[in-house]
Design a protein around this motif. Structure first.
Motif, PDB file in Angstrom:
ATOM      1  N   ALA A  35       0.775  -1.454   0.063  1.00 56.74           N
ATOM      2  CA  ALA A  35      -0.152   0.028   0.085  1.00 56.74           C
ATOM      3  C   ALA A  35       0.926   1.203   0.001  1.00 56.74           C
ATOM      4  O   ALA A  35       0.631   2.303  -0.726  1.00 56.74           O
ATOM      5  N   GLU A  36       1.981   1.407   0.734  1.00 57.85           N
ATOM      6  CA  GLU A  36       2.870   2.356   0.797  1.00 57.85           C
ATOM      7  C   GLU A  36       3.399   2.434  -0.563  1.00 57.85           C
ATOM      8  O   GLU A  36       3.708   3.782  -1.105  1.00 57.85           O
ATOM      9  N   GLN A  37       4.139   1.539  -1.079  1.00 56.51           N
ATOM     10  CA  GLN A  37       4.692   1.349  -2.457  1.00 56.51           C
ATOM     11  C   GLN A  37       3.680   2.050  -3.308  1.00 56.51           C
ATOM     12  O   GLN A  37       4.306   2.846  -4.291  1.00 56.51           O
ATOM     13  N   TYR A  38       2.394   1.558  -3.642  1.00 53.05           N
ATOM     14  CA  TYR A  38       1.653   2.121  -4.551  1.00 53.05           C
ATOM     15  C   TYR A  38       1.022   3.288  -4.102  1.00 53.05           C
ATOM     16  O   TYR A  38      -0.120   3.951  -4.970  1.00 53.05           O
ATOM     17  N   SER A  39       1.158   3.763  -3.106  1.00 48.24           N
ATOM     18  CA  SER A  39       0.396   5.344  -2.598  1.00 48.24           C
ATOM     19  C   SER A  39      -1.091   5.091  -2.523  1.00 48.24           C
ATOM     20  O   SER A  39      -1.840   5.944  -2.922  1.00 48.24           O
ATOM     21  N   VAL A  40      -1.349   3.868  -2.063  1.00 51.39           N
ATOM     22  CA  VAL A  40      -2.874   3.582  -1.972  1.00 51.39           C
ATOM     23  C   VAL A  40      -3.177   2.982  -0.495  1.00 51.39           C
ATOM     24  O   VAL A  40      -2.382   2.791   0.299  1.00 51.39           O
ATOM     25  N   THR A  41      -4.591   2.717  -0.087  1.00 52.43           N
ATOM     26  CA  THR A  41      -5.073   2.403   1.076  1.00 52.43           C
ATOM     27  C   THR A  41      -4.741   0.777   1.266  1.00 52.43           C
ATOM     28  O   THR A  41      -4.873   0.212   0.202  1.00 52.43           O
ATOM     29  N   PRO A  43      -6.951  -1.325   2.095  1.00 50.70           N
ATOM     30  CA  PRO A  43      -8.317  -1.868   1.381  1.00 50.70           C
ATOM     31  C   PRO A  43      -8.316  -2.022  -0.055  1.00 50.70           C
ATOM     32  O   PRO A  43      -8.527  -3.031  -0.783  1.00 50.70           O
ATOM     33  N   THR A  44      -7.573  -0.941  -0.852  1.00 48.10           N
ATOM     34  CA  THR A  44      -7.346  -1.115  -2.032  1.00 48.10           C
ATOM     35  C   THR A  44      -6.403  -2.152  -2.464  1.00 48.10           C
ATOM     36  O   THR A  44      -6.427  -2.844  -3.828  1.00 48.10           O
ATOM     37  N   VAL A  45      -5.275  -2.245  -1.695  1.00 50.40           N
ATOM     38  CA  VAL A  45      -4.593  -3.243  -2.023  1.00 50.40           C
ATOM     39  C   VAL A  45      -4.996  -4.716  -1.856  1.00 50.40           C
ATOM     40  O   VAL A  45      -5.062  -5.545  -2.683  1.00 50.40           O
ATOM     41  N   ARG A  46      -5.879  -4.653  -0.970  1.00 47.92           N
ATOM     42  CA  ARG A  46      -6.628  -6.075  -0.552  1.00 47.92           C
ATOM     43  C   ARG A  46      -7.435  -6.638  -1.695  1.00 47.92           C
ATOM     44  O   ARG A  46      -7.466  -7.624  -2.206  1.00 47.92           O
ATOM     45  N   LEU A  47      -8.327  -5.348  -2.177  1.00 48.03           N
ATOM     46  CA  LEU A  47      -8.926  -5.485  -3.356  1.00 48.03           C
ATOM     47  C   LEU A  47      -8.183  -6.061  -4.559  1.00 48.03           C
ATOM     48  O   LEU A  47      -8.791  -7.042  -5.278  1.00 48.03           O
ATOM     49  N   ARG A  48      -7.366  -5.442  -4.768  1.00 48.99           N
ATOM     50  CA  ARG A  48      -6.403  -5.759  -5.947  1.00 48.99           C
ATOM     51  C   ARG A  48      -5.815  -7.409  -5.832  1.00 48.99           C
ATOM     52  O   ARG A  48      -5.928  -7.981  -6.863  1.00 48.99           O
ATOM     53  N   LEU A  49      -5.564  -7.538  -4.791  1.00 50.78           N
ATOM     54  CA  LEU A  49      -5.117  -9.023  -4.309  1.00 50.78           C
ATOM     55  C   LEU A  49      -6.210 -10.062  -4.465  1.00 50.78           C
ATOM     56  O   LEU A  49      -5.854 -11.028  -5.154  1.00 50.78           O
ATOM     57  N   ASP A  50      -7.421  -9.526  -4.089  1.00 55.84           N
ATOM     58  CA  ASP A  50      -8.554 -10.540  -4.309  1.00 55.84           C
ATOM     59  C   ASP A  50      -8.748 -10.709  -5.636  1.00 55.84           C
ATOM     60  O   ASP A  50      -9.064 -11.927  -6.322  1.00 55.84           O
ATOM     61  N   LYS A  51      -8.852  -9.602  -6.639  1.00 56.91           N
ATOM     62  CA  LYS A  51      -8.969  -9.716  -7.961  1.00 56.91           C
ATOM     63  C   LYS A  51      -7.926 -10.718  -8.659  1.00 56.91           C
ATOM     64  O   LYS A  51      -8.251 -11.659  -9.545  1.00 56.91           O
TER      65      LYS A  51
END
Length: 101
Positions: A35-41, A43-51
């Motif tokens: 999340a820090e690397q991509y400058s996102v939250t 939950p956003t990273v969790r959603l990306r991983l789930d997809k």
């Protein structure tokens, strides 16, 4: 040991998916660090991983009909909605069985 043959599920991934996997591994699986690397939250990273997990599961299921796999990939990639996919798959299955749509 180098793998000479790329697994089938990897063929369905886009370059950005492969980059995400690489970064995830290098971050030792830390979603917080990603999340820090991509400058996102988180939950956003969790959603990306789930997809990404869904994409891999679809690509890994070689017993799937190619058309149905394609429809599932469209849903995962948000090209079509889930209800439309259900209708397309239902009509396709009925057509394959010799039934009417």
């Amino acid at each position: 040991m180098k793998i000479d043959v790329v697994p089938e599920w990897m063929h369905e991934l886009e370059n950005e998916d492969m980059e995400f996997i690489k970064n995830f591994i290098l971050a030792s699986g830390s979603l917080k660090e990603i999340a820090e690397q991509y400058s996102v939250t988180y939950p956003t990273v969790r959603l990306r991983l789930d997809k990404l997990i869904q994409k891999i599961q679809i690509g890994n299921d070689i017993s799937n009909d190619p058309y149905i796999s394609l429809i599932k990939r469209f849903v995962v990639n948000e090209k079509i909605d889930f209800d439309t996919a259900k209708i397309l798959i239902s009509v396709y299955k009925n057509t394959k069985k010799g039934g009417e749509a």
